[in-house]
Design a protein around this motif. Sequence first.
Motif, PDB file in Angstrom:
ATOM      1  N   LEU A 197      -4.702  10.863  -4.895  1.00  0.00           N
ATOM      2  CA  LEU A 197      -3.661   9.867  -5.120  1.00  0.00           C
ATOM      3  C   LEU A 197      -2.275  10.511  -5.061  1.00  0.00           C
ATOM      4  CD1 LEU A 197      -5.151   7.648  -7.985  1.00  0.00           C
ATOM      5  CD2 LEU A 197      -5.231   7.277  -5.525  1.00  0.00           C
ATOM      6  N   ALA A 198      -2.175  11.731  -5.565  1.00  0.00           N
ATOM      7  CA  ALA A 198      -0.891  12.438  -5.488  1.00  0.00           C
ATOM      8  C   ALA A 198      -0.519  12.712  -4.035  1.00  0.00           C
ATOM      9  CB  ALA A 198      -0.966  13.747  -6.272  1.00  0.00           C
ATOM     10  N   ARG A 199      -1.508  13.034  -3.208  1.00  0.00           N
ATOM     11  CA  ARG A 199      -1.249  13.286  -1.787  1.00  0.00           C
ATOM     12  C   ARG A 199      -0.814  12.002  -1.095  1.00  0.00           C
ATOM     13  NH1 ARG A 199       0.699  17.241   0.173  1.00  0.00           N
ATOM     14  NH2 ARG A 199      -0.632  18.399  -1.274  1.00  0.00           N
ATOM     15  N   ILE A 200      -1.414  10.883  -1.475  1.00  0.00           N
ATOM     16  CA  ILE A 200      -1.028   9.600  -0.879  1.00  0.00           C
ATOM     17  C   ILE A 200       0.398   9.240  -1.292  1.00  0.00           C
ATOM     18  CG2 ILE A 200      -1.523   7.121  -0.871  1.00  0.00           C
ATOM     19  CD1 ILE A 200      -4.495   7.863  -1.113  1.00  0.00           C
ATOM     20  N   SER A 201       0.793   9.578  -2.506  1.00  0.00           N
ATOM     21  CA  SER A 201       2.171   9.358  -2.938  1.00  0.00           C
ATOM     22  C   SER A 201       3.142  10.149  -2.066  1.00  0.00           C
ATOM     23  CB  SER A 201       2.346   9.757  -4.411  1.00  0.00           C
ATOM     24  OG  SER A 201       1.629   8.890  -5.255  1.00  0.00           O
ATOM     25  N   THR A 202       2.719  11.335  -1.644  1.00  0.00           N
ATOM     26  CA  THR A 202       3.546  12.134  -0.736  1.00  0.00           C
ATOM     27  C   THR A 202       3.716  11.436   0.608  1.00  0.00           C
ATOM     28  OG1 THR A 202       2.812  14.180  -1.803  1.00  0.00           O
ATOM     29  CG2 THR A 202       3.779  14.383   0.385  1.00  0.00           C
ATOM     30  N   LEU A 203       2.634  10.829   1.103  1.00  0.00           N
ATOM     31  CA  LEU A 203       2.729  10.082   2.357  1.00  0.00           C
ATOM     32  C   LEU A 203       3.736   8.944   2.222  1.00  0.00           C
ATOM     33  CD1 LEU A 203      -1.019   9.752   3.479  1.00  0.00           C
ATOM     34  CD2 LEU A 203       0.661  11.461   4.159  1.00  0.00           C
ATOM     35  N   ARG A 204       3.716   8.268   1.090  1.00  0.00           N
ATOM     36  CA  ARG A 204       4.683   7.193   0.856  1.00  0.00           C
ATOM     37  C   ARG A 204       6.101   7.753   0.913  1.00  0.00           C
ATOM     38  NH1 ARG A 204       3.633   3.904  -4.406  1.00  0.00           N
ATOM     39  NH2 ARG A 204       3.596   6.007  -5.240  1.00  0.00           N
ATOM     40  N   SER A 205       6.317   8.907   0.282  1.00  0.00           N
ATOM     41  CA  SER A 205       7.648   9.519   0.291  1.00  0.00           C
ATOM     42  C   SER A 205       8.072   9.922   1.701  1.00  0.00           C
ATOM     43  CB  SER A 205       7.660  10.752  -0.626  1.00  0.00           C
ATOM     44  OG  SER A 205       7.329  10.399  -1.950  1.00  0.00           O
ATOM     45  N   ASP A 206       7.101  10.213   2.560  1.00  0.00           N
ATOM     46  CA  ASP A 206       7.392  10.589   3.945  1.00  0.00           C
ATOM     47  C   ASP A 206       7.615   9.376   4.846  1.00  0.00           C
ATOM     48  OD1 ASP A 206       7.131  13.231   3.255  1.00  0.00           O
ATOM     49  OD2 ASP A 206       5.083  13.443   4.007  1.00  0.00           O
ATOM     50  N   GLY A 207       7.536   8.169   4.280  1.00  0.00           N
ATOM     51  CA  GLY A 207       7.815   6.974   5.059  1.00  0.00           C
ATOM     52  C   GLY A 207       6.623   6.357   5.747  1.00  0.00           C
ATOM     53  N   VAL A 208       5.416   6.817   5.415  1.00  0.00           N
ATOM     54  CA  VAL A 208       4.208   6.250   6.011  1.00  0.00           C
ATOM     55  C   VAL A 208       3.851   4.951   5.281  1.00  0.00           C
ATOM     56  CG1 VAL A 208       1.740   6.627   6.447  1.00  0.00           C
ATOM     57  CG2 VAL A 208       3.360   8.519   6.695  1.00  0.00           C
ATOM     58  N   ALA A 209       3.395   3.963   6.031  1.00  0.00           N
ATOM     59  CA  ALA A 209       2.881   2.738   5.423  1.00  0.00           C
ATOM     60  C   ALA A 209       1.412   2.936   5.108  1.00  0.00           C
ATOM     61  CB  ALA A 209       3.062   1.552   6.365  1.00  0.00           C
ATOM     62  N   VAL A 210       1.019   2.705   3.869  1.00  0.00           N
ATOM     63  CA  VAL A 210      -0.353   2.946   3.421  1.00  0.00           C
ATOM     64  C   VAL A 210      -1.005   1.624   3.030  1.00  0.00           C
ATOM     65  CG1 VAL A 210      -1.807   4.057   1.675  1.00  0.00           C
ATOM     66  CG2 VAL A 210       0.156   5.295   2.627  1.00  0.00           C
ATOM     67  N   LEU A 211      -2.196   1.379   3.580  1.00  0.00           N
ATOM     68  CA  LEU A 211      -3.045   0.270   3.120  1.00  0.00           C
ATOM     69  C   LEU A 211      -4.202   0.892   2.361  1.00  0.00           C
ATOM     70  CD1 LEU A 211      -3.687  -2.770   3.083  1.00  0.00           C
ATOM     71  CD2 LEU A 211      -5.060  -2.412   5.138  1.00  0.00           C
ATOM     72  N   TYR A 212      -4.320   0.581   1.076  1.00  0.00           N
ATOM     73  CA  TYR A 212      -5.284   1.251   0.202  1.00  0.00           C
ATOM     74  C   TYR A 212      -6.305   0.237  -0.312  1.00  0.00           C
ATOM     75  CZ  TYR A 212      -6.960   4.642  -3.217  1.00  0.00           C
ATOM     76  OH  TYR A 212      -7.744   5.517  -3.923  1.00  0.00           O
ATOM     77  N   VAL A 213      -7.582   0.507  -0.030  1.00  0.00           N
ATOM     78  CA  VAL A 213      -8.672  -0.382  -0.434  1.00  0.00           C
ATOM     79  C   VAL A 213      -9.541   0.341  -1.454  1.00  0.00           C
ATOM     80  CG1 VAL A 213     -10.632  -1.759   0.349  1.00  0.00           C
ATOM     81  CG2 VAL A 213      -8.654  -1.431   1.855  1.00  0.00           C
ATOM     82  N   THR A 214      -9.751  -0.264  -2.609  1.00  0.00           N
ATOM     83  CA  THR A 214     -10.567   0.363  -3.647  1.00  0.00           C
ATOM     84  C   THR A 214     -11.126  -0.697  -4.578  1.00  0.00           C
ATOM     85  OG1 THR A 214     -10.559   1.990  -5.464  1.00  0.00           O
ATOM     86  CG2 THR A 214      -8.560   0.694  -5.168  1.00  0.00           C
ATOM     87  N   HIS A 215     -12.283  -0.371  -5.194  1.00  0.00           N
ATOM     88  CA  HIS A 215     -12.837  -1.209  -6.260  1.00  0.00           C
ATOM     89  C   HIS A 215     -12.327  -0.750  -7.624  1.00  0.00           C
ATOM     90  CE1 HIS A 215     -15.378  -3.528  -3.721  1.00  0.00           C
ATOM     91  NE2 HIS A 215     -16.172  -2.548  -3.400  1.00  0.00           N
ATOM     92  N   ARG A 216     -11.656   0.389  -7.678  1.00  0.00           N
ATOM     93  CA  ARG A 216     -11.216   0.949  -8.953  1.00  0.00           C
ATOM     94  C   ARG A 216      -9.833   0.402  -9.285  1.00  0.00           C
ATOM     95  NH1 ARG A 216     -13.218   7.316  -8.465  1.00  0.00           N
ATOM     96  NH2 ARG A 216     -15.448   6.836  -8.400  1.00  0.00           N
ATOM     97  N   LEU A 217      -9.792  -0.527 -10.216  1.00  0.00           N
ATOM     98  CA  LEU A 217      -8.547  -1.209 -10.518  1.00  0.00           C
ATOM     99  C   LEU A 217      -7.489  -0.247 -11.035  1.00  0.00           C
ATOM    100  CD1 LEU A 217      -9.756  -4.527 -12.194  1.00  0.00           C
ATOM    101  CD2 LEU A 217      -9.348  -4.027  -9.781  1.00  0.00           C
ATOM    102  N   GLU A 218      -7.899   0.786 -11.772  1.00  0.00           N
ATOM    103  CA  GLU A 218      -6.907   1.708 -12.323  1.00  0.00           C
ATOM    104  C   GLU A 218      -6.148   2.429 -11.217  1.00  0.00           C
ATOM    105  OE1 GLU A 218     -10.678   4.152 -12.015  1.00  0.00           O
ATOM    106  OE2 GLU A 218     -10.116   2.094 -12.516  1.00  0.00           O
ATOM    107  N   GLU A 219      -6.779   2.608 -10.037  1.00  0.00           N
ATOM    108  CA  GLU A 219      -6.086   3.252  -8.925  1.00  0.00           C
ATOM    109  C   GLU A 219      -5.029   2.329  -8.333  1.00  0.00           C
ATOM    110  OE1 GLU A 219      -9.054   4.572  -6.165  1.00  0.00           O
ATOM    111  OE2 GLU A 219      -9.861   6.078  -7.528  1.00  0.00           O
TER     112      GLU A 219
END
Length: 526
Positions: A197-219
Motif C-alpha cells: 500500500l505504501a508503494r501504491i501511495s508512491t505511484l499516486r504521488s508520481d501522478g499515476v491513476a490507480v484503480l484498486y479492487v479489494t475485499h478488504r475494507l480497511e485497505e
Amino acid sequence: MPTSQTAAPGTDAPEVPPVLTLRKISKRYGAVRALDGVDLDLHPGSVHCLAGENGAGKSTLIKVLTGAVSRDSGDYEIDGDQVRRNVTPAESRGFGVGVVYQELSLLPQLTVADNLCMGAFPSRAGVVDRRRQRKAAAAMLDRVGLAGLDLDLPVAALPTATRQLVEIARVLANDAKVVVFDEPTTALSAEEAEALLARISTLRSDGVAVLYVTHRLEEIFAIGDTVTVLRDGAHVLTSPVAEFDEDSLIAAMVGREISNLYPGQRSDPGEPRLEVRGLRPPGFPEPADLSVRAGEIVGLAGLLGSGRSELLRAVFGADPVGGGEVLVDGRPVPPGSTRAAARRGIGLLTEDRKESGLLPELSIEENIAIAGWRTAGSRGLVNRTRLRRHVEAAADGLRLRFGEWSDPVSSLSGGNQQKVLIARWRALDAKVLLLDEPTKGVDVGAKADIYRIVADLAAAGLAIVVVSSYLPELLGLCDRVVVVKERRLVAELTAAEATEEEVLRLASPSGGAASVPEEVNPVEHR
C-alpha cells in the motif's frame, strides 16, 4: 450518481481531468447482464477503489478496461481519445493501461531480468544484448524500491510480496498511465500488504491513476481517495472515501444493513472434543498441545510461515508427524491418514480451495456428495433421489446461491464455493472443523454468511479451529486465540484479552512471551 474527482485528504489541489473515462458500459453473457450502464472516471494522482460483492461486475469491468473482453455498448476514452470496442490487451497496454492481477502473470522458472524484459528484449544484430537488458531491468526494479535484487534469481525463489513488486515494475515499464490492482494483497501477510500500500501511495504521488479492487475494507479506507460501488452489474454510486464509514460502505455494497458482521455471545462450550497431545508436525522443534471443546471456536494467529497451516494439516493427517496423538471425543485418530481423520469426524477446509478442495470439473451436487456416496446408495448403485436429499440437507441454512445442482462448481463465487466445502463436511457429520483462511477472496456479504455459519456449527456442538491472517476476523469470531511463532504455540489469549497489538507483539520474532499466568498451560484450555 455522477462521478467527481476530489483532492487527496488534506490538500487543496484543483480538479484534474480524467485520464480514463467509461460511460454507460454494458456487457452481457447470455441471459446474464454482467455490466449495466457503468460509469467510471480515473484521474492522475488518485487511487480509485472499486467495491462490490462477488458477481457485482468488478472483474468484468477490469476485463473491459484491459481488452480481455469487448464491451457490448458504451464509450471508453483514454486522454480524450475513443478506444474501439474490440480493443486488444496489447493495444490497451500501448495506450498506458497496466494491470496487476491477484494471480501473477510472471513465469516462475525464468529469471527476474527475463521476466521484466519479456516481449521487449534489447538486442543487437538479432542477439539479445544482456548488458542493456540488465541495465533496463535494474532501472525498473529501482522504481519500485527493489534496487539490489539479484536479477539472475528465478522468480519462483522470490517471496510473494517481492513477486508482486516485480510485476508492478514490469507494468510501469510500459509507461502506464493507469495501473489496475486486482486483489493484490490476498496472499500477503499484514506487513507485506502494508508495504505494498505504501508503494501504491508512491505511484499516486508520481501522478499515476490507480484503480484498486479489494475485499478488504480497511485497505479502501487506508489508501482510497474515491470509491465506486457496483451491485449486480450496475453502478450504485461514486463518492469520496471520506464520506463513508465501514457500515455505510457495506450497506452500499450488499444493499442491506449488516450491523453485526461477527456473531455475538454464545453459550458455554462443553467437554473437550479435539485434543492434540504432544504432536510433532514437520519443522516443529517441540511438541504442540491444544484442546478445543464442543461448541468452541479457537483461532490460530501468527505470521506467514509461522506453522499455523502445518499444524492443521498434521491434525488432519495430511502430513506425517514425528510423534504425539490426536483424539476426537477421547478416541485416538490413526496418524498420517486423512481418510482415518475424516472417519473420526475431522474436516479440513484448505487455504487454496481451488487447488486442494474443490473438484472444478464436477457439479455443485457432486462436490458436496463426493465423500459420502455410500450414504446415498447400496450395492454399488447410487440412489439419485436419496443423494439429492442428502445434499440438500447438508446445504440447508448455508444460503448457497446457485442456479441448478448440476451447474459446475467453478461457476460459483468464492463465497459460495466455500459454502460448498462446508456442506461437504456437514454431509459427513463432522465433529471437528479446521478452517484455513476461510474468507480468503470472499466479499463482505459472503463473509457475514460464513461467520454466521461457523457460529451455528459451533452452537451445534462442533469444535472449530480457524487460521486467518486477518486479525479482526480472529478477534471477532473466536472464543480464544492461540499464537503461533516459529512453529511453536507460544501463547493463549481469551477473547476479552486479545487485541491486535498484543497478538502482533506475541507473534513477531522479537515479541514477548505468553501473557498468561505461569501456573496455566499457555496453549491448553482446561
